[in-house]
Write a protein that holds these residues in place. Structure first.
Motif, mmCIF file in Angstrom:
data_model
loop_
_atom_site.group_PDB
_atom_site.id
_atom_site.type_symbol
_atom_site.label_atom_id
_atom_site.label_comp_id
_atom_site.label_asym_id
_atom_site.label_seq_id
_atom_site.Cartn_x
_atom_site.Cartn_y
_atom_site.Cartn_z
ATOM 1 N N MET A 1 0.837 -1.206 0.000
ATOM 2 C CA MET A 1 0.000 0.000 0.000
ATOM 3 C C MET A 1 0.871 1.255 0.000
ATOM 4 N N VAL A 2 1.979 1.227 0.723
ATOM 5 C CA VAL A 2 2.885 2.381 0.735
ATOM 6 C C VAL A 2 3.436 2.613 -0.671
ATOM 7 N N SER A 3 3.854 1.530 -1.349
ATOM 8 C CA SER A 3 4.386 1.682 -2.715
ATOM 9 C C SER A 3 3.319 2.226 -3.641
ATOM 10 N N ALA A 4 2.100 1.694 -3.510
ATOM 11 C CA ALA A 4 1.012 2.147 -4.377
ATOM 12 C C ALA A 4 0.689 3.616 -4.105
ATOM 13 N N LEU A 5 0.705 3.997 -2.840
ATOM 14 C CA LEU A 5 0.384 5.390 -2.495
ATOM 15 C C LEU A 5 1.486 6.328 -2.994
ATOM 16 N N THR A 6 2.727 5.882 -2.907
ATOM 17 C CA THR A 6 3.841 6.692 -3.430
ATOM 18 C C THR A 6 3.656 6.905 -4.928
#
Ligand SMILES: Cc1cc2nc3c(=O)[nH]c(=O)nc-3n(C[C@H](O)[C@H](O)[C@H](O)COP(=O)(O)O)c2cc1C
Length: 259
Positions: free
Chosen positions: A105-110
């Motif tokens: 989720m962090v990668s997707a949000l970035t």
């Protein structure tokens, strides 16, 4: 946005605090005028096939597991916000059932252009709090999960904020001490005092010296006087949620009185 810039922009700031089922991109765009940060969510992630009962109950809160679909979903929410609010800071309040999915989720949000991940150690979502998710992660018996997940998320691409509720039956001094080794960007406390129906000033006085990083608070903060008093006590950013359900211009009107 780098951490330094985020810190600058969040000092003495206001934010739209997440409200599950309400704070999607369109809502944040509509109601976030006057805010320095808006929070999407809670958005939830779990391993494929897991927690199907929660998925059925909150279908719009769950993110897809495939990274490109997850990114696409977050991008569309972020775009909706940016189309009206430009470079407002965008956070996501994350309800995580599986840390691999949380990291994804962090990668997707970035990739989607978001700025901050807020780990939800706050909400009830019974019975999950009782088995060590959400608010339950703060409990001593599930603290190890909180520490492990903090380790994973605080070294990832985006700044990490951890959100707690002061009504949790835990010793926050100890929790903060245990979290101190990790590069956590900030902590968000819901400081609702149900006796006074106002913010819990005493909690803030006690906790401010122990919080290494930015301090976010929300909870019964309604007036310019409350905001200025909390900024003076060392709070960096002040969140509002409930009043916006009745008045979508609430934050805008409030911001004009304090900025
Ligand atoms: C309808 C509603 C939904 C909420 N959903 C979430 C949520 O999904 N995640 C979360 O961390 N807090 C959630 N909250 C808490 C708010 O973000 C905020 O911390 C709290 O309501 C205190 O602020 P207020 O007194 O201005 O409402 C919710 C609050 C409301 C009223």
């Amino acid at each position: 946005m780098d951490d330094y810039m985020l810190r600058q922009r969040l000092t003495h700031s206001l934010f739209l605090s997440s409200m599950m089922r309400n704070t999607n991109g369109a809502y944040c765009a509509r109601c976030g005028k006057g805010a320095d940060m808006v929070q999407l969510g809670a958005l939830l992630v779990a391993a494929p096939g897991e927690y199907m009962e929660v998925r059925d109950k909150y279908p719009h809160a769950f993110l897809p597991n495939a990274i490109d679909e997850m990114t696409e979903r977050l991008s569309s929410e972020v775009k909706e916000i940016r189309s009206l609010l430009g470079n407002v800071i965008i956070g996501v309040n994350a309800g995580i059932f599986d840390i691999q999915e949380g990291v994804k989720m962090v990668s997707a949000l970035t990739a989607a252009g978001g700025d901050i991940l807020e780990l939800n150690v706050h909400g009830g979502l019974k019975p999950f709090a009782d088995i060590g998710f959400f608010e339950g992660m703060a409990l001593p018996e599930y603290r190890e999960r909180l520490l492990l997940w903090t380790k994973e998320l605080s070294y990832s691409e985006l700044p990490l904020v951890i959100k707690f509720h002061t009504s949790s039956p835990v010793d926050f001094e100890k929790v903060l001490e245990e979290l101190e080794p990790f590069p956590v960007f900030g902590y968000h406390f819901n400081i609702r005092n149900e006796e006074t129906k106002g913010p819990d000033y005493e909690f803030i006085k006690r906790i401010r010296p122990l919080v290494k990083g930015m301090l976010f608070v929300s909870g019964y903060i309604r007036s310019p006087e409350d905001i200025k008093a909390l900024w003076d006590l060392g709070v960096d950013s002040i969140g509002v949620a409930t009043p916006i359900l009745k008045d979508e211009n609430f934050l805008w009107e409030l911001s004009k009185k304090v900025m």
